[in-house]
Design an enzyme around this catalytic site. Sequence first.
Site, PDB file in Angstrom:
ATOM      1  N   GLY A 177      36.826 164.326  92.207  1.00 51.44           N
ATOM      2  CA  GLY A 177      37.279 162.999  91.780  1.00 51.44           C
ATOM      3  C   GLY A 177      36.685 162.477  90.493  1.00 51.44           C
ATOM      4  O   GLY A 177      36.703 161.265  90.246  1.00 51.44           O
TER       5      GLY A 177
ATOM      6  N   ARG B  71      55.564 171.118 103.508  1.00 52.65           N
ATOM      7  CA  ARG B  71      55.482 170.337 102.265  1.00 52.65           C
ATOM      8  C   ARG B  71      56.435 169.143 102.243  1.00 52.65           C
ATOM      9  O   ARG B  71      56.065 168.044 101.831  1.00 52.65           O
ATOM     10  CB  ARG B  71      55.751 171.235 101.050  1.00 52.65           C
ATOM     11  CG  ARG B  71      55.485 170.525  99.717  1.00 52.65           C
ATOM     12  CD  ARG B  71      55.838 171.342  98.492  1.00 52.65           C
ATOM     13  NE  ARG B  71      55.341 172.691  98.537  1.00 52.65           N
ATOM     14  CZ  ARG B  71      54.074 173.043  98.344  1.00 52.65           C
ATOM     15  NH1 ARG B  71      53.169 172.123  98.106  1.00 52.65           N
ATOM     16  NH2 ARG B  71      53.706 174.306  98.402  1.00 52.65           N
TER      17      ARG B  71
ATOM     18  N   MET C  82      45.440 169.408  94.661  1.00 54.52           N
ATOM     19  CA  MET C  82      45.615 170.865  94.660  1.00 54.52           C
ATOM     20  C   MET C  82      46.875 171.333  95.398  1.00 54.52           C
ATOM     21  O   MET C  82      46.854 172.355  96.069  1.00 54.52           O
ATOM     22  CB  MET C  82      44.366 171.528  95.272  1.00 54.52           C
ATOM     23  CG  MET C  82      43.078 171.190  94.555  1.00 54.52           C
ATOM     24  SD  MET C  82      43.101 171.647  92.807  1.00 54.52           S
ATOM     25  CE  MET C  82      42.864 173.411  92.978  1.00 54.52           C
ATOM     26  N   ARG C  83      47.963 170.564  95.273  1.00 59.29           N
ATOM     27  CA  ARG C  83      49.209 170.989  95.898  1.00 59.29           C
ATOM     28  C   ARG C  83      50.375 170.756  94.945  1.00 59.29           C
ATOM     29  O   ARG C  83      50.329 169.828  94.138  1.00 59.29           O
ATOM     30  CB  ARG C  83      49.480 170.163  97.163  1.00 59.29           C
ATOM     31  CG  ARG C  83      48.575 170.476  98.320  1.00 59.29           C
ATOM     32  CD  ARG C  83      48.732 169.431  99.404  1.00 59.29           C
ATOM     33  NE  ARG C  83      50.078 169.372  99.959  1.00 59.29           N
ATOM     34  CZ  ARG C  83      50.497 170.114 100.975  1.00 59.29           C
ATOM     35  NH1 ARG C  83      49.687 170.975 101.548  1.00 59.29           N
ATOM     36  NH2 ARG C  83      51.727 169.994 101.438  1.00 59.29           N
TER      37      ARG C  83
ATOM     38  N   HIS D 147      45.370 169.186  83.446  1.00 59.49           N
ATOM     39  CA  HIS D 147      45.080 170.600  83.713  1.00 59.49           C
ATOM     40  C   HIS D 147      44.050 171.096  82.692  1.00 59.49           C
ATOM     41  O   HIS D 147      44.165 170.792  81.500  1.00 59.49           O
ATOM     42  CB  HIS D 147      46.370 171.427  83.603  1.00 59.49           C
ATOM     43  CG  HIS D 147      46.147 172.870  83.905  1.00 59.49           C
ATOM     44  ND1 HIS D 147      45.983 173.342  85.192  1.00 59.49           N
ATOM     45  CD2 HIS D 147      46.015 173.944  83.086  1.00 59.49           C
ATOM     46  CE1 HIS D 147      45.766 174.641  85.148  1.00 59.49           C
ATOM     47  NE2 HIS D 147      45.781 175.036  83.884  1.00 59.49           N
TER      48      HIS D 147
ATOM     49  N   ASP E 111      52.179 173.267  86.761  1.00 57.32           N
ATOM     50  CA  ASP E 111      51.594 172.962  85.449  1.00 57.32           C
ATOM     51  C   ASP E 111      52.603 173.156  84.319  1.00 57.32           C
ATOM     52  O   ASP E 111      52.294 173.772  83.288  1.00 57.32           O
ATOM     53  CB  ASP E 111      50.355 173.847  85.212  1.00 57.32           C
ATOM     54  CG  ASP E 111      49.299 173.639  86.289  1.00 57.32           C
ATOM     55  OD1 ASP E 111      49.165 172.501  86.765  1.00 57.32           O
ATOM     56  OD2 ASP E 111      48.632 174.610  86.662  1.00 57.32           O
TER      57      ASP E 111
HETATM   58  C1  GRF Z   1      39.961 169.137  86.762  1.00 59.17           C
HETATM   59  O1  GRF Z   1      39.471 170.200  86.008  1.00 59.17           O
HETATM   60  C2  GRF Z   1      41.451 168.969  86.536  1.00 59.17           C
HETATM   61  O2  GRF Z   1      41.855 169.299  85.246  1.00 59.17           O
HETATM   62  C3  GRF Z   1      42.036 169.950  87.533  1.00 59.17           C
HETATM   63  O3  GRF Z   1      41.205 169.863  88.661  1.00 59.17           O
HETATM   64  C4  GRF Z   1      39.899 169.431  88.261  1.00 59.17           C
HETATM   65  C5  GRF Z   1      39.615 168.198  89.050  1.00 59.17           C
HETATM   66  O4  GRF Z   1      38.311 167.718  88.827  1.00 59.17           O
HETATM   67  N1  GRF Z   1      43.423 169.616  87.810  1.00 59.17           N
HETATM   68  P1  GRF Z   1      37.924 166.265  89.341  1.00 59.17           P
HETATM   69  O5  GRF Z   1      38.232 166.251  90.850  1.00 59.17           O
HETATM   70  O6  GRF Z   1      38.752 165.269  88.600  1.00 59.17           O
HETATM   71  O7  GRF Z   1      36.457 166.131  89.075  1.00 59.17           O
END
Ligand code: GRF
Length: 200
Positions: A12, A64, A89-90, A108, A144
């Site tokens: 986060g 989903r 992450m989905r 990303h 992405d």
């Molecule tokens: C980051 O590197 C973001 O680009 C990727 O996942 C990571 C998340 O990090 N999608 P955080 O949870 O915001 O610290």
Amino acid sequence: MKRLGILLSGRGSNFDAIARNVAAGTIPAEIAIVISNRPEARGLEIARERGLPAVCIPSKGLDRTVYDALLAEELKKRAVDLVCLAGYMRLLSAGFLRDFPGRVLNIHPSLLPSFPGLDAQHQALEHGVKTTGCTVHFVDEYLDAGPIVAQAAVPVLDDDTVDTLSARILEQEHRIYSQAIRAVLGGRLRIQGRRVLGGL
Ligand code: GRF
């Protein structure tokens, strides 16, 4: 005041940077809800420490389409204008994206279209690129892949490890994600094919 919905799965830190800018008034919006699909996400704790509304909607074992309908319901209940994925992450389903057309952003840790998917920093080191970075883009149903709003370049140094490179990229992520959100909320961007025009 525009209302942001944050979706996350873990640490986060991007969400925390957005929350800091919202609190400082540099993003003219409020955070209406933070949703994690994982109960153990540190991002949920950060939200609670900041006194922001946060819920966990566990995704484990759910199809989903079913899961995304739950997400959309919660976001609509909170009258969210813009959904920001922050380490979520989905993949999102086409049905969800139809509910929020052009209103979902992601960050990303690479210069897309290079190195989509997991472990982008590792991919960059393995490939031997001298410059990598991060990208904020609109989300479509592919991984992405949507139109790019902002990018920042980061050098790869000879003695970099995944950790040192990730940390250097993360600083830029925290900077450009808030800039991109501000620009999208400001309504000065327009999408023309794959291009996002209007500048930050
Ligand atoms: C980051 O590197 C973001 O680009 C990727 O996942 C990571 C998340 O990090 N999608 P955080 O949870 O915001 O610290």
